[in-house]
Scaffold this motif. Structure first.
Motif, mmCIF file in Angstrom:
data_model
loop_
_atom_site.group_PDB
_atom_site.id
_atom_site.type_symbol
_atom_site.label_atom_id
_atom_site.label_comp_id
_atom_site.label_asym_id
_atom_site.label_seq_id
_atom_site.Cartn_x
_atom_site.Cartn_y
_atom_site.Cartn_z
ATOM 1 N N ILE A 429 0.838 -1.204 0.000
ATOM 2 C CA ILE A 429 0.000 0.000 0.000
ATOM 3 C C ILE A 429 0.868 1.246 0.000
ATOM 4 C CG2 ILE A 429 -1.773 1.280 1.260
ATOM 5 C CD1 ILE A 429 -2.639 -1.408 2.499
ATOM 6 N N GLU A 430 1.928 1.231 0.823
ATOM 7 C CA GLU A 430 2.778 2.417 0.937
ATOM 8 C C GLU A 430 3.682 2.611 -0.275
ATOM 9 O OE1 GLU A 430 6.210 4.333 3.865
ATOM 10 O OE2 GLU A 430 4.712 2.980 4.702
ATOM 11 N N HIS A 431 4.244 1.521 -0.798
ATOM 12 C CA HIS A 431 5.297 1.660 -1.811
ATOM 13 C C HIS A 431 4.841 1.374 -3.238
ATOM 14 C CE1 HIS A 431 8.257 2.243 1.317
ATOM 15 N NE2 HIS A 431 7.825 1.151 1.929
ATOM 16 N N GLY A 432 3.733 0.687 -3.414
ATOM 17 C CA GLY A 432 3.263 0.392 -4.761
ATOM 18 C C GLY A 432 4.288 -0.397 -5.554
ATOM 19 N N ALA A 433 4.523 0.034 -6.790
ATOM 20 C CA ALA A 433 5.451 -0.675 -7.678
ATOM 21 C C ALA A 433 6.885 -0.660 -7.158
ATOM 22 C CB ALA A 433 5.397 -0.072 -9.081
ATOM 23 N N ALA A 434 7.213 0.309 -6.293
ATOM 24 C CA ALA A 434 8.573 0.369 -5.731
ATOM 25 C C ALA A 434 8.878 -0.859 -4.886
ATOM 26 C CB ALA A 434 8.746 1.633 -4.893
ATOM 27 N N LEU A 435 7.838 -1.516 -4.350
ATOM 28 C CA LEU A 435 8.069 -2.731 -3.572
ATOM 29 C C LEU A 435 8.661 -3.837 -4.441
ATOM 30 C CD1 LEU A 435 7.802 -4.127 -0.822
ATOM 31 C CD2 LEU A 435 5.492 -4.836 -1.477
ATOM 32 N N LEU A 436 8.293 -3.850 -5.721
ATOM 33 C CA LEU A 436 8.861 -4.840 -6.650
ATOM 34 C C LEU A 436 10.356 -4.611 -6.840
ATOM 35 C CD1 LEU A 436 6.042 -4.878 -9.371
ATOM 36 C CD2 LEU A 436 6.394 -6.496 -7.486
ATOM 37 N N VAL A 437 10.765 -3.344 -6.821
ATOM 38 C CA VAL A 437 12.192 -3.023 -6.910
ATOM 39 C C VAL A 437 12.914 -3.557 -5.680
ATOM 40 C CG1 VAL A 437 13.891 -1.156 -7.064
ATOM 41 C CG2 VAL A 437 11.721 -0.982 -8.313
ATOM 42 N N MET A 438 12.298 -3.372 -4.506
ATOM 43 C CA MET A 438 12.895 -3.878 -3.271
ATOM 44 C C MET A 438 13.027 -5.397 -3.316
ATOM 45 S SD MET A 438 10.957 -1.581 -0.394
ATOM 46 C CE MET A 438 10.555 0.146 -0.715
ATOM 47 N N GLU A 439 12.017 -6.076 -3.843
ATOM 48 C CA GLU A 439 12.075 -7.530 -3.951
ATOM 49 C C GLU A 439 13.212 -7.980 -4.870
ATOM 50 O OE1 GLU A 439 8.188 -8.666 -5.212
ATOM 51 O OE2 GLU A 439 7.271 -8.312 -3.255
ATOM 52 N N LYS A 440 13.422 -7.236 -5.960
ATOM 53 C CA LYS A 440 14.520 -7.573 -6.879
ATOM 54 C C LYS A 440 15.885 -7.376 -6.223
ATOM 55 C CE LYS A 440 11.908 -6.626 -11.112
ATOM 56 N NZ LYS A 440 11.703 -5.723 -12.261
ATOM 57 N N ILE A 441 16.012 -6.319 -5.417
ATOM 58 C CA ILE A 441 17.263 -6.085 -4.684
ATOM 59 C C ILE A 441 17.505 -7.227 -3.699
ATOM 60 C CG2 ILE A 441 18.385 -4.588 -2.981
ATOM 61 C CD1 ILE A 441 16.951 -2.211 -4.359
ATOM 62 N N LYS A 442 16.446 -7.603 -2.992
ATOM 63 C CA LYS A 442 16.556 -8.713 -2.036
ATOM 64 C C LYS A 442 17.007 -9.992 -2.744
ATOM 65 C CE LYS A 442 15.442 -11.474 1.548
ATOM 66 N NZ LYS A 442 16.331 -11.660 2.696
ATOM 67 N N LEU A 443 16.393 -10.312 -3.859
ATOM 68 C CA LEU A 443 16.748 -11.526 -4.595
ATOM 69 C C LEU A 443 18.165 -11.470 -5.153
ATOM 70 C CD1 LEU A 443 13.424 -12.328 -6.479
ATOM 71 C CD2 LEU A 443 14.588 -13.800 -4.821
ATOM 72 N N ALA A 444 18.599 -10.283 -5.570
ATOM 73 C CA ALA A 444 19.953 -10.142 -6.112
ATOM 74 C C ALA A 444 21.009 -10.401 -5.042
ATOM 75 C CB ALA A 444 20.129 -8.752 -6.713
ATOM 76 N N LEU A 445 20.766 -9.901 -3.817
ATOM 77 C CA LEU A 445 21.745 -10.026 -2.736
ATOM 78 C C LEU A 445 21.560 -11.299 -1.907
ATOM 79 C CD1 LEU A 445 21.902 -6.324 -1.492
ATOM 80 C CD2 LEU A 445 23.577 -7.541 -2.874
ATOM 81 N N ASP A 446 20.360 -11.838 -1.931
ATOM 82 C CA ASP A 446 20.053 -13.018 -1.122
ATOM 83 C C ASP A 446 19.151 -13.955 -1.924
ATOM 84 O OD1 ASP A 446 19.669 -14.797 0.981
ATOM 85 O OD2 ASP A 446 18.148 -13.550 1.975
ATOM 86 N N PRO A 447 19.681 -14.548 -2.990
ATOM 87 C CA PRO A 447 18.847 -15.312 -3.928
ATOM 88 C C PRO A 447 18.143 -16.514 -3.300
ATOM 89 C CG PRO A 447 21.192 -15.639 -4.377
ATOM 90 C CD PRO A 447 21.092 -14.507 -3.410
ATOM 91 N N ASN A 448 18.677 -17.038 -2.213
ATOM 92 C CA ASN A 448 18.033 -18.179 -1.556
ATOM 93 C C ASN A 448 17.106 -17.760 -0.415
ATOM 94 O OD1 ASN A 448 19.323 -20.198 -3.163
ATOM 95 N ND2 ASN A 448 21.200 -19.868 -1.984
ATOM 96 N N ASN A 449 16.963 -16.449 -0.228
ATOM 97 C CA ASN A 449 16.049 -15.903 0.792
ATOM 98 C C ASN A 449 16.319 -16.492 2.179
ATOM 99 O OD1 ASN A 449 13.965 -14.309 1.811
ATOM 100 N ND2 ASN A 449 12.379 -15.809 1.353
#
Length: 466
Positions: A429-449
């Motif tokens: 709700i707060e970040h909208g499409a920017a949350l998808l950018v955050m998810e991509k950053i997370k996956l790039a740095l921590d691909p196995n979550n």
């Protein structure tokens, strides 16, 4: 203990000493909760590194075994950040608690993540310096950077992100990087300091921090100003800020909270909506600022103003403010506290605080309104019986109403406590499409979550539980 856990414990003891690895039930329970109302969940193993190299080895081992990692400071967080809901390994940084270097001429200090703010300020005092960020709890500096902590002094000195010059970070694959340098500014590359501060252990583990510090002010003056209403108090803050008065702290404490403060701290302050204020500077400048402030608060129906000039009285004032959460907890035995945490534009502050007080009264839940109103950040302290589903539902609904009110006015769901799990549902709700950018950053740095999974962002793939 499962075969997988036994195997991991043996592997950890090969890279660490035996006393750095624990599966003791009591120790696991200490690391299975924070100071929030969120449910406990125990880590499978707790480790105590002493260096970045230790952390790097732990990270590499976690990747091999596909085990989640959760960093832990002192557990003072308020939104479930350090609770390991996917079990795995908790990294406790209490053995990395050294002040490594004080560069007084550069107004910088280099510390390990387990250093607390009180410990740091004791060392800095010898040099006539202090570290400004004051969230109330004596949290670790690593934890404060992880949540981008702020507190009472942020109106003058800024939040944690403003103080970080460089971080040593161990990434998910064990790589050790630095995010900045000692220079006061840089136009080189992406702003990694800003990315990692506030990442809540989801992108890496901090093993060293270089922080900005300040000279201890020549003169300090504190004051209590009482008002007829919360609205008058908040409007006075807005006017003080608009007038450009360089106030160092300005805290709102409502009438109900003043009563709790008096009971807990054995003070006899007026039980009216009150502003706790503090001014830093030289004697001549302070005198002018305070006279200007007095004119402004009188225009907003200030009923009385008292000044605390000596250290003892000033410390007593701020102790009463910092201990308000404990005042409520001790005042309502058997109940847990939910602390809401929104931040709105200054122009929206008075209405937002008024709305929160109205909702608190309407739901019939005990609690008060306090906040670092100088930067638009305030809290409802809500007491609830966790064994009473109706009270818990009311508290959750109240929290959601306050958050949605802030978001609808272009504010944020958390001004300083962070996302953890408590504010996870508001991120889209707060970040909208920017949350998808955050998810991509997370996956790039921590691909196995594996790094503090399902905090800030919730990904489909998760680490394997132990």
């Amino acid at each position: 203990m499962t075969i997988a856990t036994e195997s991991l414990v043996e592997a950890l003891k090969e890279i660490l000493s035996d006393d750095q690895v624990s599966i003791n039930q009591a120790i696991r329970e200490l690391h299975g909760r924070d100071e929030s109302y969120h449910a406990m969940s125990l880590p499978s193993i707790v480790v105590f590194p002493t260096s970045a190299e230790d952390v790097s080895k732990i990270m590499k081992l976690a990747q091999t075994h596909q085990v989640p990692i959760v960093p832990f400071g002192l557990g003072t967080s308020l939104e479930g950040h350090v609770i390991p809901y996917d079990n795995g390994i908790t990294i406790d940084f209490s053995m990395m608690n050294k002040v490594l270097e004080i560069k007084a001429n550069d107004l910088l200090v280099k510390v390990q993540p387990g250093v607390t703010r009180t410990q740091l300020n004791q060392e800095l005092k010898k040099y006539g310096l202090f570290f400004s960020v004051d969230p109330g709890a004596d949290a670790t500096l690593g934890g404060m950077a992880a949540t981008n902590a702020s507190g009472t002094t942020s109106v003058k000195y800024g939040v944690m992100r403003d103080q970080v010059r460089d971080l040593e970070v161990v990434l998910a694959d064990g790589t050790i990087i630095h995010t900045g340098n000692l220079a006061a500014k840089s136009s080189s590359g992406y702003h990694l300091n800003g990315l990692f501060v506030g990442s809540e252990g989801t992108l890496g583990c901090f093993t060293e921090l270089t922080l900005r510090v300040y000279g201890i002010p020549e003169h300090v003056m504190a004051a209590r100003a009482s008002f007829l209403s919360i609205n008058d108090a908040v409007e006075a803050v807005v006017s003080i800020l608009q007038a450009g008065i360089p106030i160092a702290r300005v805290e709102l404490v409502d009438e109900v909270s003043m009563k709790q403060a008096n009971l807990h701290s054995e003070t006899n302050y007026k039980e009216e909506p009150t502003l706790f204020m503090e001014f830093h500077g030289n004697e001549a400048g302070l005198k002018q600022d305070i006279e200007f402030m007095k004119e402004i608060v009188e225009d907003h129906h200030c009923q009385s103003i008292a000044f605390e000039k000596d250290n003892a009285a000033r410390n007593k004032l701020w102790d009463a403010r910092h201990n308000l959460a404990y005042a409520y907890i001790h005042g309502y035995p058997g109940k847990k506290m939910m602390v809401t945490d929104v931040c709105v534009p200054i122009s929206e502050l008075a209405n937002a605080v008024h709305y929160a007080r109205q909702q608190l009264d309407a739901f019939g839940l005990p609690g008060g309104i306090v906040g670092h109103v100088g930067d638009g950040n305030f809290h409802a302290l809500v007491m609830m019986d966790m064994d009473n589903p109706e009270e818990v539902a009311k508290a959750n609904q109240l929290n959601e109403l306050i958050v949605m009110y802030a978001l609808e006015r272009d504010g944020t769901c958390t001004g300083e406590h962070g996302v953890g799990i408590g504010k996870l549902k508001y991120q889209a709700i707060e970040h909208g499409a920017a949350l998808l950018v955050m998810e991509k950053i997370k996956l790039a740095l921590d691909p196995n979550n594996l790094l503090n999974p399902n905090k800030i962002v919730k990904l489909e793939e998760q680490g394997v539980n132990l």
